[in-house]
Scaffold this motif. Structure first.
Motif, PDB file in Angstrom:
ATOM      1  N   GLN A 147     -12.400   1.440   0.436  1.00  0.00           N
ATOM      2  CA  GLN A 147     -11.497   1.138  -0.785  1.00  0.00           C
ATOM      3  C   GLN A 147     -12.251   1.490  -1.947  1.00  0.00           C
ATOM      4  N   LEU A 169     -13.053  -6.112   0.122  1.00  0.00           N
ATOM      5  CA  LEU A 169     -12.989  -4.800  -0.462  1.00  0.00           C
ATOM      6  C   LEU A 169     -14.210  -4.081   0.494  1.00  0.00           C
ATOM      7  N   SER A 170     -13.389  -3.002   1.268  1.00  0.00           N
ATOM      8  CA  SER A 170     -14.397  -2.292   2.162  1.00  0.00           C
ATOM      9  C   SER A 170     -14.793  -1.043   1.254  1.00  0.00           C
ATOM     10  N   ARG A 178      -2.812   0.526   4.364  1.00  0.00           N
ATOM     11  CA  ARG A 178      -3.361  -0.319   5.493  1.00  0.00           C
ATOM     12  C   ARG A 178      -2.972   0.423   6.750  1.00  0.00           C
ATOM     13  N   THR A 190      -6.475  -4.412  -7.287  1.00  0.00           N
ATOM     14  CA  THR A 190      -7.566  -4.358  -6.309  1.00  0.00           C
ATOM     15  C   THR A 190      -8.869  -5.169  -6.656  1.00  0.00           C
ATOM     16  N   GLY A 233       0.771  -1.175  -0.159  1.00  0.00           N
ATOM     17  CA  GLY A 233      -0.090  -0.210   0.142  1.00  0.00           C
ATOM     18  C   GLY A 233       0.807   1.309   0.114  1.00  0.00           C
ATOM     19  N   LEU A 276      -7.466   3.250  -1.452  1.00  0.00           N
ATOM     20  CA  LEU A 276      -7.616   2.063  -2.049  1.00  0.00           C
ATOM     21  C   LEU A 276      -6.737   0.747  -1.467  1.00  0.00           C
ATOM     22  N   VAL A 277      -5.564   1.113  -1.129  1.00  0.00           N
ATOM     23  CA  VAL A 277      -4.488   0.273  -0.749  1.00  0.00           C
ATOM     24  C   VAL A 277      -3.640   0.377   0.447  1.00  0.00           C
TER      25      VAL A 277
END
Length: 306
Positions: free
Chosen positions: A265, A261-262, A137, A250, A91, A134-135
């Motif tokens: 995101q 996939l939240s 964390r 993703t 990420g 998106l990526v």
């Protein structure tokens, strides 16, 4: 005119979209812990194939220009990407790499005289923010060398993209693409041997399928589309399309590997796509950095000597 430009943008966008499948192919089909070997087998055979098909070698200044462009766009970029991937969480590496469109826009203004607009800057910032949503964390650890490699990768790719626009090759597109892939692949060979040792002596059918996909589709076809787009579009427009790679990676991870996939995101993906659309459009009646035809007419290419 606008319809033709849209077609060029969509075709060029296929390249980073395909590159977004690299993670899936690497993790599911290739031998583990061999990223530089994958880069060599992806680029070098593809470059040699294109040279064999076109039967064209560089002439005059294009011997050293092809070497420089191959080092920037392929060799150095892949090596720095490898270092960043090993020393940083994915990420963070992707987020740092997402600054490439902003770097490209600045270099295009300085080197090519393209206009750097507030619209471009805001789109670039939105693209970085979207990729991070998106990526990225929580709790990801930073590494100074990894951050430097990720930023260096963005810089060398931006320089390569701008120089590819400044140095227009008189040779056919496929030949020029082959030169760069071959030069970059050859430069990666010693780095691969030093860091990963000798290649494996045995390959499974899945390994061979993965390497063939990366070579033929992920390099020969996609880089030809990428450099074709650079001939028709501005470097900044093309660089923004590279943000499609983390989006595709993703989505494929969600669909094919069952990764989560939240909603955050998904929102990040929409922000990235929005920044791409804004970056590719311009106000009616304006002629800025998205007018390559006018630029080439005002400054015809210098003749090359054999």
């Amino acid at each position: 005119m606008l319809r033709h430009r849209l077609a060029v943008v969509l075709v060029t966008a296929l390249a980073p979209a395909v590159w977004g499948t690299t993670y899936l192919v690497t993790t599911e089909l290739l031998p583990p812990h061999r990223p530089l070997l994958a880069a060599v087998l992806r680029c070098l055979p593809a470059g040699l194939l294109l040279i064999a098909l076109t039967r064209r070698l560089p002439q005059g200044t294009w011997w050293w220009r092809a070497l420089i462009l191959g080092a920037l766009n392929i060799g150095a970029f892949q090596a720095l990407l490898f270092i960043a991937a090993y020393r940083l969480p994915g990420g963070i590496a992707a987020t740092v790499g997402a600054v490439q469109p902003l770097i490209t826009a600045g270099l295009s203004a300085a080197v090519l005289g393209d206009r750097l607009t507030l619209r471009t800057v805001l789109s670039g910032i939105a693209g970085v923010a979207g990729v991070s949503l998106l990526v990225l964390r929580a709790g990801a650890k930073l590494d100074a060398l990894g951050l430097a490699a990720a930023l260096g990768g963005a810089v060398v790719m931006a320089v390569g993209v701008v120089l590819s626009k400044r140095w227009v090759s008189p040779a056919p597109l496929l030949a020029t693409t082959g030169w760069q892939l071959t030069a970059g692949g050859l430069l990666l060979v010693p780095a691969t041997l030093l860091t990963e040792g000798a290649p494996p002596t045995h390959y499974t059918a899945a390994n061979l399928l993965g390497y063939a996909y990366l070579c033929l589709i992920g390099a020969a076809v996609t880089y030809a589309l990428w450099f074709r787009g650079l001939r028709a579009l501005t470097p900044t427009s093309v660089s923004f399309l590279a943000l499609l790679s983390p989006v595709v990676a993703t989505v494929i991870g969600w669909l094919a590997l069952g990764q989560d996939l939240s909603p955050l995101q998904a929102f990040g993906a929409l922000v990235v796509l929005g920044s791409l659309v804004v970056a590719q459009t311009r106000r009616p009646g304006t002629t800025g950095p998205s007018a390559p035809v006018a630029r080439s007419a005002a400054a015809p290419p210098v003749r090359e000597h054999a």
